[in-house]
Motif scaffolding. Structure first.
Motif, short mmCIF file in Angstrom:
data_model
loop_
_atom_site.label_atom_id
_atom_site.label_comp_id
_atom_site.label_asym_id
_atom_site.label_seq_id
_atom_site.Cartn_x
_atom_site.Cartn_y
_atom_site.Cartn_z
N ARG A 1 6.64 8.44 -2.23
CA ARG A 1 6.79 8.17 -3.66
C ARG A 1 5.90 7.04 -4.12
O ARG A 1 5.56 6.96 -5.29
CB ARG A 1 8.25 7.85 -3.99
CG ARG A 1 9.09 9.08 -4.11
CD ARG A 1 10.41 8.74 -4.72
NE ARG A 1 11.15 9.96 -5.02
CZ ARG A 1 12.32 9.97 -5.61
NH1 ARG A 1 12.89 8.84 -5.96
NH2 ARG A 1 12.92 11.11 -5.84
N ARG A 2 5.55 6.15 -3.23
CA ARG A 2 4.72 4.99 -3.59
C ARG A 2 3.23 5.31 -3.58
O ARG A 2 2.43 4.49 -4.03
CB ARG A 2 4.99 3.84 -2.64
CG ARG A 2 6.37 3.28 -2.83
CD ARG A 2 6.60 2.06 -2.01
NE ARG A 2 7.94 1.56 -2.30
CZ ARG A 2 8.51 0.63 -1.60
NH1 ARG A 2 7.90 0.09 -0.57
NH2 ARG A 2 9.72 0.23 -1.91
N ARG A 3 2.84 6.47 -3.10
CA ARG A 3 1.41 6.82 -3.07
C ARG A 3 0.90 7.05 -4.48
O ARG A 3 1.54 7.68 -5.30
CB ARG A 3 1.19 8.09 -2.26
CG ARG A 3 1.24 7.85 -0.80
CD ARG A 3 0.59 8.98 -0.08
NE ARG A 3 0.53 8.66 1.33
CZ ARG A 3 0.25 9.53 2.26
NH1 ARG A 3 -0.01 10.77 1.93
NH2 ARG A 3 0.21 9.17 3.51
N SER A 4 -0.31 6.55 -4.72
CA SER A 4 -0.92 6.77 -6.03
C SER A 4 -1.91 7.92 -5.93
O SER A 4 -2.41 8.23 -4.87
CB SER A 4 -1.62 5.49 -6.50
OG SER A 4 -2.63 5.14 -5.58
N VAL B 1 10.46 7.48 0.63
CA VAL B 1 10.13 6.23 -0.04
C VAL B 1 8.62 5.98 0.03
O VAL B 1 7.99 5.62 -0.97
CB VAL B 1 10.91 5.07 0.60
CG1 VAL B 1 10.52 3.75 -0.01
CG2 VAL B 1 12.41 5.31 0.46
#
Length: 159
Positions: free
Chosen positions: A89-92, A86
């Motif tokens: 997946r949120r890393r830009s 989770v």
């Protein structure tokens, strides 16, 4: 069963000290674990630390107790891997993965909850060693971080 246990043990003895070495080389553990033997080019301090830890576990408890500890540590590892999905997946700014599981967040959440449920079925007497290991890891990580900060302080200023 003996051949399987032997194979796992040999694999663990070869890989685990190198994980300690790699983590210390990256600065996640104290630098003294990254020492390499001059003649054999092996991570000798990490090998000795791993062997000492194994000896302490072998002397401190029987097979059932060590098997339970192993299972609890594995559940913690699996739960953290599920939780990291989770977060990652949120890393830009990161390349999209070649494979992406649909509802991966849901699968990860179910995995974390399942691991927590399984750990909760253990008694505190069985799980106390996990708390001690997490505390030891935190102390080592903190010590490595302080060493990194001291190293940064010694960097010469740009001219």
């Amino acid at each position: 069963a003996m051949i399987s246990t032997y194979g796992w043990t040999v694999g663990s003895v070869l890989s685990s000290p190198r994980i300690l070495y790699s983590m210390s080389e990256r600065g996640d553990l104290p630098a003294w674990l990254a020492h390499v033997h001059a003649r054999f080019r092996t991570p000798d301090v990490a090998i000795l630390a791993y062997a000492l830890a194994g000896l302490l576990f072998a002397l401190s408890g029987g097979f059932a107790a060590n098997a339970t500890i192993s299972a609890i540590v594995r559940l913690l590892t699996y739960g953290l891997v599920c939780a990291s999905l989770v977060a990652l997946r949120r890393r830009s700014g990161v390349e999209p993965p070649a494979f992406r599981l649909r509802a991966g967040g849901l699968v990860a959440a179910v995995g974390v909850l399942f691991c927590l449920w399984l750990v909760s079925t253990r008694t505190f007497t069985q799980a106390w060693i996990l708390l001690a290991l997490v505390a030891l890891g935190a102390v080592l990580w903190w010590a490595a971080g302080r060493g990194r900060n001291r190293g940064r302080d010694r960097v010469a200023p740009a001219v």
